[in-house]
Design an enzyme around this catalytic site. Structure first.
Site, short mmCIF file in Angstrom:
data_model
loop_
_atom_site.label_atom_id
_atom_site.label_comp_id
_atom_site.label_asym_id
_atom_site.label_seq_id
_atom_site.Cartn_x
_atom_site.Cartn_y
_atom_site.Cartn_z
N LYS A 170 -72.73 -46.50 36.70
CA LYS A 170 -71.65 -45.53 36.44
C LYS A 170 -71.73 -45.02 35.00
CE LYS A 170 -69.72 -45.39 40.47
NZ LYS A 170 -69.61 -44.16 41.24
N SER B 212 -65.73 -45.56 36.84
CA SER B 212 -65.03 -46.80 37.15
C SER B 212 -64.69 -47.57 35.88
CB SER B 212 -65.95 -47.66 38.03
OG SER B 212 -65.50 -48.99 38.08
N TYR C 32 -73.78 -52.36 38.92
CA TYR C 32 -72.89 -51.30 39.41
C TYR C 32 -72.25 -50.56 38.23
CZ TYR C 32 -68.59 -49.15 41.08
OH TYR C 32 -67.57 -48.26 41.31
N1 LIG Z 1 -62.52 -48.37 45.64
C1 LIG Z 1 -62.37 -48.65 44.35
O1 LIG Z 1 -61.54 -49.50 43.97
C2 LIG Z 1 -63.16 -47.90 43.30
C3 LIG Z 1 -62.91 -48.16 41.94
C4 LIG Z 1 -63.62 -47.45 40.97
C5 LIG Z 1 -64.57 -46.50 41.36
N2 LIG Z 1 -64.81 -46.29 42.68
C6 LIG Z 1 -65.81 -45.28 43.05
O2 LIG Z 1 -65.21 -44.38 43.97
C7 LIG Z 1 -66.19 -43.89 44.87
C8 LIG Z 1 -65.71 -44.03 46.30
O3 LIG Z 1 -65.39 -45.37 46.58
P1 LIG Z 1 -64.74 -45.77 47.98
O4 LIG Z 1 -63.93 -46.98 47.72
O5 LIG Z 1 -64.12 -44.61 48.64
O6 LIG Z 1 -66.06 -46.21 48.77
P2 LIG Z 1 -66.55 -45.84 50.25
O7 LIG Z 1 -67.72 -46.73 50.51
O8 LIG Z 1 -65.41 -45.87 51.21
O9 LIG Z 1 -67.01 -44.32 50.08
C9 LIG Z 1 -68.30 -43.93 49.65
C10 LIG Z 1 -68.73 -42.74 50.49
O10 LIG Z 1 -69.97 -42.25 50.02
C11 LIG Z 1 -70.89 -42.12 51.11
N3 LIG Z 1 -72.23 -42.32 50.56
C12 LIG Z 1 -72.73 -43.45 49.97
N4 LIG Z 1 -74.00 -43.24 49.57
C13 LIG Z 1 -74.30 -41.94 49.85
C14 LIG Z 1 -75.45 -41.12 49.65
N5 LIG Z 1 -76.56 -41.59 49.09
N6 LIG Z 1 -75.39 -39.83 50.07
C15 LIG Z 1 -74.28 -39.32 50.66
N7 LIG Z 1 -73.16 -40.06 50.88
C16 LIG Z 1 -73.18 -41.35 50.48
C17 LIG Z 1 -70.46 -43.17 52.11
O11 LIG Z 1 -70.86 -42.91 53.44
C18 LIG Z 1 -68.92 -43.10 51.96
O12 LIG Z 1 -68.38 -42.08 52.78
C19 LIG Z 1 -67.48 -44.61 44.53
O13 LIG Z 1 -68.24 -43.78 43.67
C20 LIG Z 1 -67.02 -45.84 43.79
O14 LIG Z 1 -67.99 -46.30 42.90
C21 LIG Z 1 -64.13 -46.96 43.66
#
Ligand SMILES: NC(=O)c1ccc[n+]([C@@H]2O[C@H](COP(=O)([O-])OP(=O)(O)OC[C@H]3O[C@@H](n4cnc5c(N)ncnc54)[C@H](O)[C@@H]3O)[C@@H](O)[C@H]2O)c1
Length: 331
Positions: free
Chosen positions: A144, A116, A140
């Site tokens: 990362k 991120s 957070y």
């Molecule tokens: N959405 C954003 O703007 C953004 C920006 C930068 C980085 N990210 C990263 O992208 C990734 C996905 O983000 P997102 O927006 O799709 O979030 P989200 O919450 O929709 O997806 C996360 C998924 O991981 C699963 N999960 C969480 N903990 C778990 C565990 N311990 N074991 C198994 N599954 C688990 C959840 O059920 C979910 O399906 C994350 O790593 C987040 O840090 C997101």
């Protein structure tokens, strides 16, 4: 050879799974469904459980002859990470450690990791490139950064090939069913206010920027997904072995501009009740965070294709798909 996508039932994960399958990749998902939903993944095999479960992870890797992992599963709420840091270290850092342990034990060759822009903290540069110092300002972001370092250390010891992808501000939907269901980012936060016929908030209009509001680099989730497809195939072919790259558009858009685009797309541009209200700045919001996305273009030939209007329109279609009454929001 198949790929395991952790967190594949989430917002970004489901887009990645769909994109990988569309190029013929065999994919299995591991997700604890804490925020994910399997209805996003028709026809995809989902192992339900946590990356923190070593036996389950090892079994999933061995049973599906997994050669590559896309590790997306994580907790991602900045404010929650400040309140519950150890929970974030457990889920994001220990979860990755367990996954890496199982991956090296079962001979997985490649790993793509969801990192991120939060690893940079509040960078004081016009364009953030990958050599900009990392100085996360919340747990957070720290989880990362620790994850990236752990992967590099394991890769040095085992020859694991990896790509750490640092996403900037993700928005949009590849199809209405895959839209983001949380409201922790700007676009869904504004939708949520408009859906309640309430004025959207802009946090701070006195930043040192052209219109006084913060500037961010918004990137379409479909572009994020295509970056994963590109990175996964480059790792599988050995064309790249150790990549850390920003995933953004390299273009700044102010919060004010984004809110006005949202009002235009939702048909609320001329409505007084949808005029944004300016609230005080939020602690820790840097004035400007915009990516240089040149490294991934140079190394893998990937660049973002979609614009801001596409992101807002596709995300709004997702909201209207869930609640058709929103079609009449402007009437
Ligand atoms: N959405 C954003 O703007 C953004 C920006 C930068 C980085 N990210 C990263 O992208 C990734 C996905 O983000 P997102 O927006 O799709 O979030 P989200 O919450 O929709 O997806 C996360 C998924 O991981 C699963 N999960 C969480 N903990 C778990 C565990 N311990 N074991 C198994 N599954 C688990 C959840 O059920 C979910 O399906 C994350 O790593 C987040 O840090 C997101």
């Amino acid at each position: 050879m198949s790929w395991l996508v952790t967190g594949g039932a989430g917002y970004i994960g489901a887009h990645v799974v769909t994109a990988m399958r569309s190029v013929g990749q065999d994919v299995v998902v591991l997700d604890d469904l804490s925020t994910g939903d399997t209805s996003r993944l028709p026809g995809v095999e989902v192992v339900v459980g946590s990356v923190l479960d070593p036996g389950l992870v090892r079994q999933a890797l061995a049973a599906h002859d997994v050669q590559g992992i896309v590790h997306i599963a994580a907790k991602k709420q900045v404010a929650e990470s400040v309140e519950r840091p150890l929970y974030y270290y457990e889920q994001n850092v220990e979860g990755l450690r367990v996954l890496l342990d199982a991956a090296t034990a079962t001979g997985v060759e490649s790993l793509v990791f969801s990192s991120s822009a939060a690893v940079y903290g509040s960078p004081d540069v016009d364009l953030v490139d990958e050599d900009t110092p990392c100085a996360p300002v919340n747990p957070y972001g720290t989880t990362k950064l620790v994850g990236e370092r752990m992967i590099a250390d394991v890769a040095a010891a085992t020859g694991l090939r990896y790509a750490n992808l640092r996403y900037f501000n993700v928005a949009g939907a590849g199809s209405p069913e895959l839209a983001d269901r949380g409201a922790s980012n700007l676009v869904p936060m504004v939708f949520e206010r408009l859906a309640r016929r309430e004025r959207p908030h802009i946090f701070g209009s006195d930043y040192d920027t052209a219109d006084g509001t913060c500037i961010r680099d918004f990137v379409h989730v479909a572009d994020i997904a295509s970056a994963h497809v590109t990175a996964a195939s480059a790792l599988a072919e050995g064309a790249t072995t150790a990549l850390t790259a920003n995933i953004g558009r390299g273009e700044g858009v102010s919060v004010q501009e984004m809110v006005q685009t949202i009002r235009r797309v939702t048909g609320t541009a001329d409505l007084a009740w949808a005029e944004p209200a300016v609230s005080p700045r939020r602690a820790g919001d840097p004035a400007r965070v915009v990516a240089s996305a040149q490294r991934i273009e140079r190394e893998l030939g990937w660049r973002a294709q979609w614009g801001v209007e596409d992101m807002v329109r596709s995300a709004w279609e997702g909201w209207v798909h869930r609640d058709p009454s929103l079609r009449g929001i402007a009437s």
